[in-house]
Design an enzyme around this catalytic site. Structure first.
Site, short mmCIF file in Angstrom:
data_model
loop_
_atom_site.label_atom_id
_atom_site.label_comp_id
_atom_site.label_asym_id
_atom_site.label_seq_id
_atom_site.Cartn_x
_atom_site.Cartn_y
_atom_site.Cartn_z
CD GLU A 60 -2.85 -0.74 2.58
OE1 GLU A 60 -2.91 0.35 3.17
OE2 GLU A 60 -3.43 -1.77 2.98
C1 BGC Z 1 -5.05 0.05 5.78
C2 BGC Z 1 -6.15 0.36 4.81
C3 BGC Z 1 -6.56 1.81 4.99
C4 BGC Z 1 -5.38 2.68 4.59
C5 BGC Z 1 -5.62 4.18 4.51
C6 BGC Z 1 -4.04 1.16 5.93
O1 BGC Z 1 -3.89 1.36 7.32
O2 BGC Z 1 -4.45 -1.18 5.49
O3 BGC Z 1 -7.18 -0.54 5.05
O4 BGC Z 1 -7.73 2.12 4.38
O5 BGC Z 1 -4.33 2.44 5.48
O6 BGC Z 1 -5.80 4.76 5.74
#
Ligand code: BGC
EC number: 3.2.1.21
Length: 489
Positions: A396
């Protein structure tokens, strides 16, 4: 006393209210180039089931802890002053809808979609009977993705414990390790040959030290510290459960890879002139980063964190056997969720005496902290040097700014800050690859605007804008930038 609203306000979550609109004066980094990454690099977007699926009771799904938090407790009332749920959210459980969404990400040019499978669909009561409708659903989704040339990167657990297991003590109960192992077995038996990359857990830190913690406000620094230290039992059980699943996956001789995802944030002093802040950095780093990395890659919890935690949770003494088991069953890759560094303050009112959430010196604030792309580079180099040079996937990376850039105007969403953020972070990743980091993939959080946990629909992270009333999708300018980056020859 912990004032949730105050923390959230500091975190920049009450978006818009105090927003200062400042033009972007950042120097544009050099455009990264896809050619500088390996040919088989995984380029993707990420999501999580609870945030995008909706259909919370369809196909015999069981209730998850988040269904309960939002519907029964109404947690977003504390944070954004309104009860919101993800009962419908962006409707991605619906095949008609997800096929259109797959088409959009296919046109984007990615080869990977990171999504999670909710335990409470597969085994509605958490343990026991398996739900054939859910198994069939995910077979079809995986097939549909592959048909579009997109490989699934599957998270087994993204914060959504089945409620029936929470009622039995949840992750505090050591039996949770066995419950999870049984669930992982069902997943591997059914999807192990179709999915080449699995992730055991997403961000134990956020689940326990942020989300659960903020939802259970305590009365004093002392009781907040006790609560914080007790969460460590949850974390330890998740790390054991992850090691069990990794062991099982390897024993089953499956062809792919399995990893775990941590949110990691380099720690920097909030005020470099303040001795207290400077000294607090190493404890905060232990509590935020090393608390996950050290057990997995070195087989022990970091000393400072352990001492601070044992002061308030004197029974937390994991056995040597446990630590060895975690070390012996290392992930094949490390998933990293990177948003921002942590600006650390010595803070006598905060649990364990240090704080970072909400400390942000940027003029236009991002929901998850200050935008510092060079810290992604520094983090990747640190992992390479200090943790045995593992394979890494950035599972992410993304942004949500308070300046209101996510509005549809004449059919367009001009999210210049997000575009700049992504460009600069991909450039930092490119530099890390040049310097020998074994980076194997990168996923933007998120493909679509969605339900942001305790902040509901008040913050948007998507490359694709979603009108939550009509389900209309509008690709933002960041989508078009990512598309041109991915498709440039
Ligand atoms: C999480 C996501 C979340 C993103 C944005 C991460 O902590 O894995 O589920 O939506 O950050 O805040």
């Amino acid at each position: 006393m912990i004032d949730i609203k105050n923390i959230l306000r500091q975190m920049g979550v009450i978006v818009g209210l105090f927003a200062v609109l400042v033009p972007v004066a950042q120097v544009r980094a050099q455009e990264p180039s896809r050619d500088q990454f390996p040919d088989d690099f995984m380029w993707g977007v990420a999501s999580a089931a609870y945030q995008v699926e909706g259909a919370w009771q369809a196909d015999d799904k069981g209730e998850s802890k988040w269904d309960f938090f939002t519907n029964t407790i109404g947690v977003t009332q504390f944070t954004i002053g309104e009860k919101q749920t993800a009962n419908v959210t962006i409707n991605q459980y619906d095949r008609e809808q997800y096929l259109k969404d797959i088409q959009l990400i296919k046109e984007l040019g990615i080869n990977t979609y990171r999504f999670s499978i909710p335990w409470s669909r597969i085994i509605p009561q958490g343990a026991g009977e398996v739900n054939p409708k859910a198994i069939a659903h995910y077979h079809l989704l995986i097939e549909d993705l592959k048909e579009a040339g997109i490989e699934p990167l599957v998270t087994l657990y993204h914060f959504d414990l089945p409620l029936a297991l929470l009622q039995k003590g949840g992750w505090l109960n050591r039996e949770s390790v066995q419950w999870y192992k049984n669930y992982a077995k069902v997943i591997f038996e059914n999807f192990g040959n179709e999915v080449s990359h699995f992730i055991t857990f997403n961000e134990p830190y956020i689940e326990f030290f942020v989300a659960d913690f903020l939802m259970n406000p305590t009365q004093s620094q002392e009781s907040a510290s006790v609560r914080y230290a007790t969460e460590m039992d949850n974390v330890h059980h998740q790390l054991l459960a992850s090691a069990e699943a990794i062991k099982l996956y390897h024993e089953m001789g499956l062809n792919g890879q399995i990893g775990i995802t941590f949110n990691l944030s380099p720690c920097l002093p909030f005020d470099t002139e303040n001795q207290g802040d400077v000294e607090a950095v190493s404890l905060q780093d232990d509590l935020l980063n090393r608390i996950m990395l050290d057990p997995v890659f070195k087989g022990k919890y970091p000393d400072k964190a352990l001492t601070a935690i044992q002061k308030y949770n004197p029974d937390f003494h994991p056995s040597e056997q446990d630590m060895q088991f975690i070390l012996d069953n290392q992930p094949d890759f490390l998933g990293i969720n990177f948003y921002a560094p942590a600006l650390v303050k010595k803070d006598d009112a905060a649990p364990l005496g240090v704080s970072w959430m909400g400390n942000n010196t940027d003029a236009v604030k991002m929901a998850n902290g200050p935008a510092r792309p060079e810290e992604l580079y520094n983090l990747l180099i640190r992992i390479k040097r200090e943790y045995g040079d593992p394979e890494i996937i950035i599972t992410e990376n993304g942004a949500s700014f308070e300046n209101g850039e996510d509005k549809v105007v004449d059919g367009n969403v001009n999210d210049t800050l997000r575009t700049e953020y992504l460009l600069r972070h991909i450039a930092a990743a490119e530099k890390a690859v040049e310097d020998g980091v074994k980076l194997k993939g990168y996923c933007v959080w998120s493909g679509w605007d969605n339900f942001e946990w305790i902040f509901g629909y008040s913050v948007r992270f998507g490359l694709i804008h979603v009108d939550f009333d009509t389900q209309l999708r509008t690709p933002k300018s960041s989508y078009y930038w990512y598309q041109s980056f991915l498709n440039k020859q």
